[in-house]
Design a protein around this motif. Structure first.
Motif, mmCIF file in Angstrom:
data_model
loop_
_atom_site.group_PDB
_atom_site.id
_atom_site.type_symbol
_atom_site.label_atom_id
_atom_site.label_comp_id
_atom_site.label_asym_id
_atom_site.label_seq_id
_atom_site.Cartn_x
_atom_site.Cartn_y
_atom_site.Cartn_z
ATOM 1 N N LYS A 66 44.421 59.722 44.066
ATOM 2 C CA LYS A 66 43.802 58.845 43.052
ATOM 3 C C LYS A 66 42.673 59.616 42.405
ATOM 4 O O LYS A 66 41.925 60.333 43.088
ATOM 5 N N LEU A 67 42.522 59.416 41.109
ATOM 6 C CA LEU A 67 41.383 60.015 40.416
ATOM 7 C C LEU A 67 40.145 59.179 40.693
ATOM 8 O O LEU A 67 40.215 57.948 40.757
ATOM 9 N N LEU A 68 39.010 59.865 40.814
ATOM 10 C CA LEU A 68 37.732 59.174 40.980
ATOM 11 C C LEU A 68 36.865 59.480 39.763
ATOM 12 O O LEU A 68 36.582 60.645 39.480
ATOM 13 N N ALA A 69 36.465 58.424 39.045
ATOM 14 C CA ALA A 69 35.547 58.613 37.904
ATOM 15 C C ALA A 69 34.181 58.082 38.345
ATOM 16 O O ALA A 69 33.510 58.696 39.168
ATOM 17 N N GLY A 70 33.784 56.886 37.871
ATOM 18 C CA GLY A 70 32.492 56.327 38.282
ATOM 19 C C GLY A 70 32.536 55.663 39.650
ATOM 20 O O GLY A 70 31.503 55.348 40.237
ATOM 21 N N SER A 109 35.117 50.674 40.373
ATOM 22 C CA SER A 109 36.237 49.787 40.699
ATOM 23 C C SER A 109 36.948 50.307 41.941
ATOM 24 O O SER A 109 37.289 49.548 42.844
ATOM 25 N N ARG A 124 26.983 54.494 36.333
ATOM 26 C CA ARG A 124 28.073 55.219 37.001
ATOM 27 C C ARG A 124 29.421 54.992 36.310
ATOM 28 O O ARG A 124 30.210 55.907 36.161
ATOM 29 N N GLY A 173 36.577 55.567 30.352
ATOM 30 C CA GLY A 173 37.951 55.953 30.714
ATOM 31 C C GLY A 173 38.421 55.227 31.964
ATOM 32 O O GLY A 173 39.551 54.733 32.023
ATOM 33 N N GLY A 174 37.537 55.135 32.960
ATOM 34 C CA GLY A 174 37.891 54.443 34.199
ATOM 35 C C GLY A 174 38.172 52.975 33.956
ATOM 36 O O GLY A 174 39.090 52.393 34.543
ATOM 37 N N TRP A 200 35.884 46.480 28.339
ATOM 38 C CA TRP A 200 36.230 47.473 27.302
ATOM 39 C C TRP A 200 37.562 47.202 26.617
ATOM 40 O O TRP A 200 37.672 47.303 25.385
ATOM 41 N N LEU A 243 43.601 60.093 31.721
ATOM 42 C CA LEU A 243 43.080 59.623 30.436
ATOM 43 C C LEU A 243 41.974 60.607 30.038
ATOM 44 O O LEU A 243 41.014 60.790 30.799
ATOM 45 N N VAL A 283 28.449 40.347 37.892
ATOM 46 C CA VAL A 283 29.797 39.799 38.096
ATOM 47 C C VAL A 283 30.569 39.916 36.787
ATOM 48 O O VAL A 283 29.976 40.039 35.727
ATOM 49 N N TYR A 284 31.882 39.874 36.896
ATOM 50 C CA TYR A 284 32.713 39.920 35.693
ATOM 51 C C TYR A 284 32.565 38.597 34.945
ATOM 52 O O TYR A 284 32.242 37.560 35.540
HETATM 53 C C1 LIG Z 1 29.287 44.849 40.951
HETATM 54 C C2 LIG Z 1 30.190 45.267 39.822
HETATM 55 C C3 LIG Z 1 30.232 44.495 38.680
HETATM 56 C C4 LIG Z 1 31.064 44.863 37.607
HETATM 57 N N1 LIG Z 1 31.074 44.087 36.495
HETATM 58 C C5 LIG Z 1 31.811 44.466 35.428
HETATM 59 C C6 LIG Z 1 31.802 43.723 34.230
HETATM 60 O O1 LIG Z 1 31.102 42.727 34.085
HETATM 61 N N2 LIG Z 1 32.597 44.147 33.210
HETATM 62 C C7 LIG Z 1 33.372 45.285 33.303
HETATM 63 O O2 LIG Z 1 34.056 45.640 32.356
HETATM 64 N N3 LIG Z 1 33.378 46.018 34.425
HETATM 65 C C8 LIG Z 1 32.620 45.651 35.476
HETATM 66 N N4 LIG Z 1 32.645 46.421 36.624
HETATM 67 C C9 LIG Z 1 33.548 47.592 36.700
HETATM 68 C C10 LIG Z 1 32.970 48.816 36.017
HETATM 69 O O3 LIG Z 1 32.906 48.631 34.630
HETATM 70 C C11 LIG Z 1 33.787 50.080 36.282
HETATM 71 O O4 LIG Z 1 32.992 51.098 35.821
HETATM 72 C C12 LIG Z 1 35.139 50.249 35.619
HETATM 73 O O5 LIG Z 1 35.998 49.191 35.845
HETATM 74 C C13 LIG Z 1 35.890 51.454 36.199
HETATM 75 O O6 LIG Z 1 35.297 52.630 35.802
HETATM 76 P P1 LIG Z 1 34.942 53.754 36.829
HETATM 77 O O7 LIG Z 1 34.564 54.921 36.005
HETATM 78 O O8 LIG Z 1 33.947 53.281 37.809
HETATM 79 O O9 LIG Z 1 36.367 54.047 37.507
HETATM 80 P P2 LIG Z 1 36.799 54.315 39.016
HETATM 81 O O10 LIG Z 1 36.402 53.181 39.884
HETATM 82 O O11 LIG Z 1 36.378 55.672 39.438
HETATM 83 O O12 LIG Z 1 38.387 54.320 38.806
HETATM 84 C C14 LIG Z 1 39.079 53.136 38.491
HETATM 85 C C15 LIG Z 1 40.577 53.436 38.404
HETATM 86 O O13 LIG Z 1 40.874 54.185 37.243
HETATM 87 C C16 LIG Z 1 41.433 55.457 37.591
HETATM 88 N N5 LIG Z 1 40.808 56.424 36.673
HETATM 89 C C17 LIG Z 1 39.483 56.598 36.481
HETATM 90 N N6 LIG Z 1 39.271 57.491 35.504
HETATM 91 C C18 LIG Z 1 40.493 57.888 35.075
HETATM 92 C C19 LIG Z 1 40.934 58.792 34.083
HETATM 93 N N7 LIG Z 1 40.086 59.481 33.292
HETATM 94 N N8 LIG Z 1 42.265 58.952 33.908
HETATM 95 C C20 LIG Z 1 43.170 58.261 34.662
HETATM 96 N N9 LIG Z 1 42.799 57.381 35.622
HETATM 97 C C21 LIG Z 1 41.483 57.208 35.826
HETATM 98 C C22 LIG Z 1 41.086 55.677 39.061
HETATM 99 O O14 LIG Z 1 42.022 56.502 39.709
HETATM 100 C C23 LIG Z 1 41.105 54.257 39.577
HETATM 101 O O15 LIG Z 1 42.418 53.856 39.855
HETATM 102 C C24 LIG Z 1 31.842 46.058 37.705
HETATM 103 C C25 LIG Z 1 31.781 46.850 38.864
HETATM 104 C C26 LIG Z 1 30.965 46.453 39.907
HETATM 105 C C27 LIG Z 1 30.907 47.331 41.134
#
Ligand SMILES: Cc1cc2nc3c(=O)[nH]c(=O)nc-3n(C[C@H](O)[C@H](O)[C@H](O)COP(=O)(O)OP(=O)(O)OC[C@H]3O[C@@H](n4cnc5c(N)ncnc54)[C@H](O)[C@@H]3O)c2cc1C
Length: 278
Positions: free
Chosen positions: A10-14, A17, A89, A93-94, A105, A147, A172-173
């Motif tokens: 699995k890819l890790l971005a921020g 999720s 964080r 893209g994530g 988004w 992505l 929260v969402y």
């Molecule tokens: C407490 C809390 C509250 C939140 N509330 C909201 C909210 O109100 N609204 C909202 O929109 N979001 C919310 N989020 C989620 C947040 O926006 C995340 O940042 C987002 O959903 C995922 O981005 P990430 O970079 O953290 O991805 P990650 O958690 O690192 O990855 C998510 C998924 O995407 C994949 N992925 C990541 N980057 C790529 C890439 N470049 N290419 C292909 N696959 C990829 C990963 O493999 C994984 O499956 C919340 C999160 C938390 C912890």
């Protein structure tokens, strides 16, 4: 690495999720491929009438970007996601790759002309956002694809948009959300795009609501017709955030407010927007 490790990776971005899912044991990838060490993946550029976001661009970077502020609906979205820790964080893209039905988004970017650049060892392809988001938690990405970039066309003059979400608290969402992007000619609406969030498995485009505004003066009657159609197009589930009926009423109210703000912004007025809290 993805093509070598296959679907056990699995890819890790921020991690905002993926890590919570791993903590809950809903995801247990054998390998994590950390994108954070790849330089040049976080940027916001304006080129040929489009804004280009590197996949690793954090929500907070969009929130503070002067370039992104030219399209106010992008700022509405970035500034309203969760709390400062998540925004620092989490990446654009994530968020799209996760395709969470409650994510902000995808809903917002659905109202703009948005494309996603997908990369793999075989090459790259550009996918329009409506084709990229396939279903809840399902995208057009194949297991060996990344992505790479989100490309958003800057709306033409006399356009304005607004994104409003209703939340119980910051981290929260949303319970429901609405994004509206309008192009005006005088007091007539030339183009209207609406997307509803958290009231279906993917963002919903209420086509009849858009039709109720397009080519019309935005009188109370036209706006009410759009709101009714949007409520009808919503397909919410009852859950801990509220009943399906409650969410349908809520999304109608959000559409109405978002239209009113979009009209003002299309006329060049600066209107601050923040999410609405219970
Ligand atoms: C407490 C809390 C509250 C939140 N509330 C909201 C909210 O109100 N609204 C909202 O929109 N979001 C919310 N989020 C989620 C947040 O926006 C995340 O940042 C987002 O959903 C995922 O981005 P990430 O970079 O953290 O991805 P990650 O958690 O690192 O990855 C998510 C998924 O995407 C994949 N992925 C990541 N980057 C790529 C890439 N470049 N290419 C292909 N696959 C990829 C990963 O493999 C994984 O499956 C919340 C999160 C938390 C912890």
């Amino acid at each position: 690495m993805l093509s070598q490790l296959g679907d056990e990776a699995k890819l890790l971005a921020g991690g905002q999720s993926l890590i919570p899912l791993m903590k809950l044991r809903f995801a247990s990838p054998k390998h994590l491929v950390d994108l954070n060490f790849i330089s040049g993946t976080s940027y916001i550029k304006e080129e040929d009438g489009a804004l280009r976001f590197g996949a690793l661009t954090r929500h907070a970077e969009v929130e503070s970007s002067a370039g992104a502020a030219k399209v106010p609906i992008l700022h509405d979205c970035a500034a309203g996601i969760a709390d400062a820790q998540v925004r620092n964080r989490g990446t654009i893209g994530g968020s799209l790759a996760e395709a969470d039905p409650s994510g902000d988004w995808a809903t917002v970017l659905m109202t703009l002309e948005t494309e996603v650049r997908c990369l793999s060892t075989k090459g790259e392809r550009i996918v329009p956002l409506p084709e990229f988001i396939k279903d809840a938690y399902t995208t057009a990405l194949s297991p060996d694809e990344v992505l790479g970039e989100v490309i958003v066309k800057v709306p033409r003059k006399a356009s304005g948009g607004a994104y409003l979400a209703f939340k119980r608290s910051a981290p929260v969402y949303p319970t429901a959300s609405a994004a509206v992007q309008l192009t005006m000619e005088g007091d007539v609406c030339k183009e209207a795009v609406i997307a509803l969030g958290c009231v279906g498995l993917t963002p919903i485009r209420p086509k009849e609501a858009e039709f109720a505004l397009r080519g019309k003066q935005l009188t109370d009657t036209a706006i009410s017709a759009a709101v009714e159609s949007a409520r009808g197009a919503a397909d919410p589930q009852s859950d801990m955030r509220g009943s399906a009926d409650y969410k349908r009423t809520l999304v109608g109210a959000l559409v109405k407010r978002a239209i009113e703000i979009a009209v003002q912004r299309a006329a060049g007025k600066q209107v601050e927007v923040s999410h609405i809290y219970a």
